[in-house]
Design a protein around this motif. Structure first.
Motif, PDB file in Angstrom:
ATOM      1  N   ALA A 159       0.470 -39.528 -16.597  1.00  0.00           N
ATOM      2  CA  ALA A 159      -0.263 -38.421 -15.984  1.00  0.00           C
ATOM      3  C   ALA A 159       0.315 -38.016 -14.633  1.00  0.00           C
ATOM      4  O   ALA A 159      -0.004 -36.937 -14.123  1.00  0.00           O
ATOM      5  N   VAL A 160       1.129 -38.873 -14.031  1.00  0.00           N
ATOM      6  CA  VAL A 160       1.745 -38.541 -12.734  1.00  0.00           C
ATOM      7  C   VAL A 160       3.255 -38.353 -12.872  1.00  0.00           C
ATOM      8  O   VAL A 160       3.955 -38.160 -11.886  1.00  0.00           O
ATOM      9  N   GLU A 161       3.744 -38.402 -14.099  1.00  0.00           N
ATOM     10  CA  GLU A 161       5.190 -38.302 -14.338  1.00  0.00           C
ATOM     11  C   GLU A 161       5.765 -36.987 -13.822  1.00  0.00           C
ATOM     12  O   GLU A 161       6.807 -36.971 -13.148  1.00  0.00           O
ATOM     13  N   LYS A 162       5.087 -35.871 -14.115  1.00  0.00           N
ATOM     14  CA  LYS A 162       5.586 -34.560 -13.690  1.00  0.00           C
ATOM     15  C   LYS A 162       5.691 -34.484 -12.176  1.00  0.00           C
ATOM     16  O   LYS A 162       6.683 -33.967 -11.629  1.00  0.00           O
ATOM     17  N   MET A 163       4.649 -34.972 -11.481  1.00  0.00           N
ATOM     18  CA  MET A 163       4.662 -34.959 -10.021  1.00  0.00           C
ATOM     19  C   MET A 163       5.838 -35.769  -9.485  1.00  0.00           C
ATOM     20  O   MET A 163       6.552 -35.338  -8.556  1.00  0.00           O
ATOM     21  N   MET A 164       6.076 -36.943 -10.055  1.00  0.00           N
ATOM     22  CA  MET A 164       7.149 -37.808  -9.582  1.00  0.00           C
ATOM     23  C   MET A 164       8.523 -37.183  -9.816  1.00  0.00           C
ATOM     24  O   MET A 164       9.393 -37.227  -8.947  1.00  0.00           O
ATOM     25  N   LEU A 165       8.721 -36.576 -10.982  1.00  0.00           N
ATOM     26  CA  LEU A 165      10.003 -35.946 -11.288  1.00  0.00           C
ATOM     27  C   LEU A 165      10.275 -34.766 -10.356  1.00  0.00           C
ATOM     28  O   LEU A 165      11.395 -34.580  -9.866  1.00  0.00           O
ATOM     29  N   THR A 166       9.230 -33.973 -10.098  1.00  0.00           N
ATOM     30  CA  THR A 166       9.372 -32.832  -9.191  1.00  0.00           C
ATOM     31  C   THR A 166       9.738 -33.291  -7.789  1.00  0.00           C
ATOM     32  O   THR A 166      10.634 -32.728  -7.144  1.00  0.00           O
TER      33      THR A 166
END
Length: 208
Positions: A159-166
């Motif tokens: 659920a936090v993968e997108k935030m971390m990649l960005t």
């Protein structure tokens, strides 16, 4: 998809399984009160200079006194919130710092921080730690108190993968994943707490 209440309950359950102490609070003022009360209740962190256990001259023994004040480290706080905490700490007879952690290594009683996210399925805190001061506060304090807004609790790391990649694409950063109090079983397979970090982790779930 789990409801918000389900996520809160799961996070609290999983955090409890790794010895974290979870408490719900209504606002930031309650968080400050919690930190001050906890600091008052715990025994002072005792730091002795190496060799102080042996027979010394009177002059040398004077150098072996333990620190006189309990220390609360709160780097990275909102300036107004830090100002409130520092005032309450001073009134209680504690020292409150937001920098100079290297001058207090092994002598900090409470580290006070805010989490960016919480991971429900493991009871894990995610902290944005861009500064060394903040990283040290989470590692060398005897007790770590961390505020986690309930709205920031996510089901899992996906659920936090997108935030971390960005974030990683923009500017490399330091994200700390903290699950429970520091522990190890490396020594004769006996579980020991506080070897590599705080003895206790206190999580304050903030209504927001």
């Amino acid at each position: 998809m789990p409801s918000k209440e389900d996520l809160y309950q799961l996070f609290e359950e999983k955090a409890g399984l790794v010895s974290a102490k979870v408490t719900s609070i209504a606002n930031e003022d309650e968080a400050l009160k919690y930190v001050i009360n906890l600091c008052g209740e715990k025994e002072a962190c005792q730091l002795l200079i190496s060799g102080c256990g042996t027979a010394l001259s009177d002059k040398a023994e004077e150098l072996c006194e333990t620190k006189q004040k309990k220390v609360i480290a709160a780097p990275g706080l909102d300036p107004e919130l830090y100002k409130k905490l520092a005032a309450q700490a001073k009134k209680a007879g504690f020292e409150c710092i937001d920098k100079g952690m290297r001058d207090h290594l092994a002598g900090v009683d409470i580290g006070f921080t805010f989490a960016e996210y919480g991971i429900a399925d493991t009871g894990t805190l995610m902290l944005d730690c861009p500064s060394e001061e903040l990283r040290l506060a989470t590692m060398v304090s005897e007790f770590h108190v961390c505020v986690l807004p309930k709205s920031k609790i996510k089901a899992n790391t996906y659920a936090v993968e997108k935030m971390m990649l960005t974030r990683m694409k923009k500017t490399p950063d330091y994200l700390a994943f903290i699950t429970g109090a520091s522990r190890t079983a490396d020594i004769e397979r006996v579980l020991a707490l506080g070897v590599h970090g705080p003895l206790e982790l206190h999580i304050l779930l903030l209504e927001d």
